[in-house]
Design an enzyme around this catalytic site. Structure first.
Site, PDB file in Angstrom:
ATOM      1  N   ASN A   8       0.864  -1.183   0.000  1.00 27.42           N
ATOM      2  CA  ASN A   8       0.000   0.000   0.000  1.00 27.42           C
ATOM      3  C   ASN A   8       0.901   1.233   0.000  1.00 27.42           C
ATOM      4  O   ASN A   8       1.517   1.544   1.010  1.00 27.42           O
ATOM      5  CB  ASN A   8      -0.886  -0.054   1.257  1.00 27.42           C
ATOM      6  CG  ASN A   8      -1.683   1.221   1.477  1.00 27.42           C
ATOM      7  OD1 ASN A   8      -1.781   2.061   0.585  1.00 27.42           O
ATOM      8  ND2 ASN A   8      -2.242   1.362   2.676  1.00 27.42           N
ATOM      9  N   LYS A  10       0.047   4.223  -0.099  1.00 24.38           N
ATOM     10  CA  LYS A  10      -0.594   5.391   0.525  1.00 24.38           C
ATOM     11  C   LYS A  10      -0.434   6.592  -0.421  1.00 24.38           C
ATOM     12  O   LYS A  10      -0.501   6.414  -1.621  1.00 24.38           O
ATOM     13  CB  LYS A  10      -0.039   5.624   1.926  1.00 24.38           C
ATOM     14  CG  LYS A  10      -0.142   4.328   2.754  1.00 24.38           C
ATOM     15  CD  LYS A  10       0.147   4.499   4.202  1.00 24.38           C
ATOM     16  CE  LYS A  10      -0.023   3.146   4.894  1.00 24.38           C
ATOM     17  NZ  LYS A  10       0.173   3.234   6.350  1.00 24.38           N
ATOM     18  N   HIS A  94      -9.338   0.804   5.469  1.00 28.67           N
ATOM     19  CA  HIS A  94      -7.992   0.970   6.055  1.00 28.67           C
ATOM     20  C   HIS A  94      -8.102   1.872   7.287  1.00 28.67           C
ATOM     21  O   HIS A  94      -8.896   2.806   7.306  1.00 28.67           O
ATOM     22  CB  HIS A  94      -7.043   1.575   5.022  1.00 28.67           C
ATOM     23  CG  HIS A  94      -5.631   1.601   5.506  1.00 28.67           C
ATOM     24  ND1 HIS A  94      -5.144   2.600   6.314  1.00 28.67           N
ATOM     25  CD2 HIS A  94      -4.615   0.716   5.335  1.00 28.67           C
ATOM     26  CE1 HIS A  94      -3.878   2.324   6.611  1.00 28.67           C
ATOM     27  NE2 HIS A  94      -3.540   1.196   6.027  1.00 28.67           N
ATOM     28  N   GLU A  96      -6.465   4.270   8.314  1.00 31.58           N
ATOM     29  CA  GLU A  96      -6.334   5.717   8.079  1.00 31.58           C
ATOM     30  C   GLU A  96      -7.647   6.298   7.560  1.00 31.58           C
ATOM     31  O   GLU A  96      -7.988   7.438   7.852  1.00 31.58           O
ATOM     32  CB  GLU A  96      -5.166   5.988   7.117  1.00 31.58           C
ATOM     33  CG  GLU A  96      -3.839   5.842   7.847  1.00 31.58           C
ATOM     34  CD  GLU A  96      -2.677   5.402   6.991  1.00 31.58           C
ATOM     35  OE1 GLU A  96      -2.732   5.525   5.754  1.00 31.58           O
ATOM     36  OE2 GLU A  96      -1.694   4.898   7.577  1.00 31.58           O
ATOM     37  N   GLU A 164      -4.841  -5.193  10.799  1.00 31.34           N
ATOM     38  CA  GLU A 164      -3.832  -4.151  10.950  1.00 31.34           C
ATOM     39  C   GLU A 164      -4.038  -3.438  12.280  1.00 31.34           C
ATOM     40  O   GLU A 164      -4.850  -2.518  12.383  1.00 31.34           O
ATOM     41  CB  GLU A 164      -3.968  -3.135   9.820  1.00 31.34           C
ATOM     42  CG  GLU A 164      -3.741  -3.745   8.452  1.00 31.34           C
ATOM     43  CD  GLU A 164      -3.269  -2.688   7.484  1.00 31.34           C
ATOM     44  OE1 GLU A 164      -2.165  -2.842   6.963  1.00 31.34           O
ATOM     45  OE2 GLU A 164      -3.981  -1.694   7.279  1.00 31.34           O
ATOM     46  N   GLY A 170       2.941   2.232  10.745  1.00 33.53           N
ATOM     47  CA  GLY A 170       3.835   3.366  10.535  1.00 33.53           C
ATOM     48  C   GLY A 170       4.559   3.800  11.799  1.00 33.53           C
ATOM     49  O   GLY A 170       5.146   4.881  11.851  1.00 33.53           O
ATOM     50  N   SER A 208       4.049  -2.166  10.114  1.00 30.76           N
ATOM     51  CA  SER A 208       5.516  -2.160  10.226  1.00 30.76           C
ATOM     52  C   SER A 208       6.169  -3.467   9.769  1.00 30.76           C
ATOM     53  O   SER A 208       7.143  -3.927  10.372  1.00 30.76           O
ATOM     54  CB  SER A 208       5.940  -1.790  11.651  1.00 30.76           C
ATOM     55  OG  SER A 208       5.479  -0.483  11.960  1.00 30.76           O
TER      56      SER A 208
END
Ligand code: PGA
Length: 247
Positions: A8, A10, A94, A96, A164, A170, A208
């Site tokens: 991904n 992003k 996701h 985010e 996730e 991240g 990560s």
């Protein structure tokens, strides 16, 4: 099950960078190698689809879709148009999107339905925040997010699930293989209880993942692959992660 290694990007890699990446990206091919998925930003979709033609086995998806096929939704991506532009998959839910853009379970479910209707394979992302984990609510949160999607799913449909943990995205903080297995086990048992063919639904771990930890994570029980953010931005690192997915 063939492992799945997904990247991904992003909001990274414009069209020129996407072309350059795919010109350099050499994932392993042949018997036992992982299925490789890449999720470029929508502005780079066409460039990535065209460039991926030269890289055997790479599948391209979008990072999000709107729940409508078309209409007055400024700035949004139609699943139908993404499919027309060459995407075959989409991420949905996701963390985010959930955290920064307020997507709730109902919205995620609607997007999953829209993805199927457009002929896109959804990769449904679920995961708990650090606070939820500390409160001992891992199971409750994962099942709430999963159940919303199961309600709208046709039993035979082809899709993927990604666990996730928000605290590991991240942050450099990786879940241990045991943490991943525990969460994947919770999800797998729910799929089973819903009468689904769990052997046909890969569950990926994301958060990560790097070349150095990918093999260990993918060897953990119930972990069928990985969804990689930061470390997918470099074609060599991502190829090394794909290599780690060879069985
Ligand atoms: P990360 O992101 O690998 O940079 O932690 C994972 C993801 O959000 O898909």
């Amino acid at each position: 099950m063939k492992r799945v290694v997904a990247g991904n990007w992003k909001m990274n890699h414009g069209p020129a960078a996407a072309r350059d990446y795919l010109a350099r990206f050499r994932p392993p091919t042949g018997e036992g190698t992982a299925r490789v998925l890449l999720f470029p930003p929508t502005v780079s979709l066409a460039a990535a689809v065209a460039a991926a033609d030269g890289v055997p086995g790479v599948e391209i998806g979008v990072q999000d879709v709107n729940e409508a096929a078309s209409g007055a939704f400024t700035g949004e991506t139609s699943p139908v148009m993404a499919r027309e532009a060459g995407a075959t998959l989409t991420l949905v839910g996701h963390s985010e999107r959930r955290q920064l853009y307020g997507e709730d379970d109902a919205r995620v479910a609607a997007k999953v339905e829209a993805a199927f209707a457009a002929g896109l394979t959804p990769v449904v992302c679920v995961g708990e925040t650090l606070e939820e984990r500390r409160q001992g609510r891992l199971r409750e949160v994962l099942l709430r997010q999963l159940d919303a999607v199961l309600e709208v799913l046709d039993p035979g449909s082809s899709w993927l699930l990604a666990y996730e943990p928000v605290w590991a995205i991240g942050t450099g903080e990786t879940a241990t293989p045991e943490d991943a297995s525990e969460a994947h086990g919770i999800l797998r048992r729910r799929l089973d209880a819903a009468g689904l063919d769990t052997g046909a639904i890969p569950i990926l771990y994301g958060g990560s993942v790097k070349p150095a930890n990918a093999r260990e994570l993918m060897s953990a029980p119930d972990v069928d692959g990985v969804l990689v953010g930061g470390a997918s931005l470099d074609p060599e690192d991502f190829a090394a992660i794909a290599e780690a997915g060879t069985v």
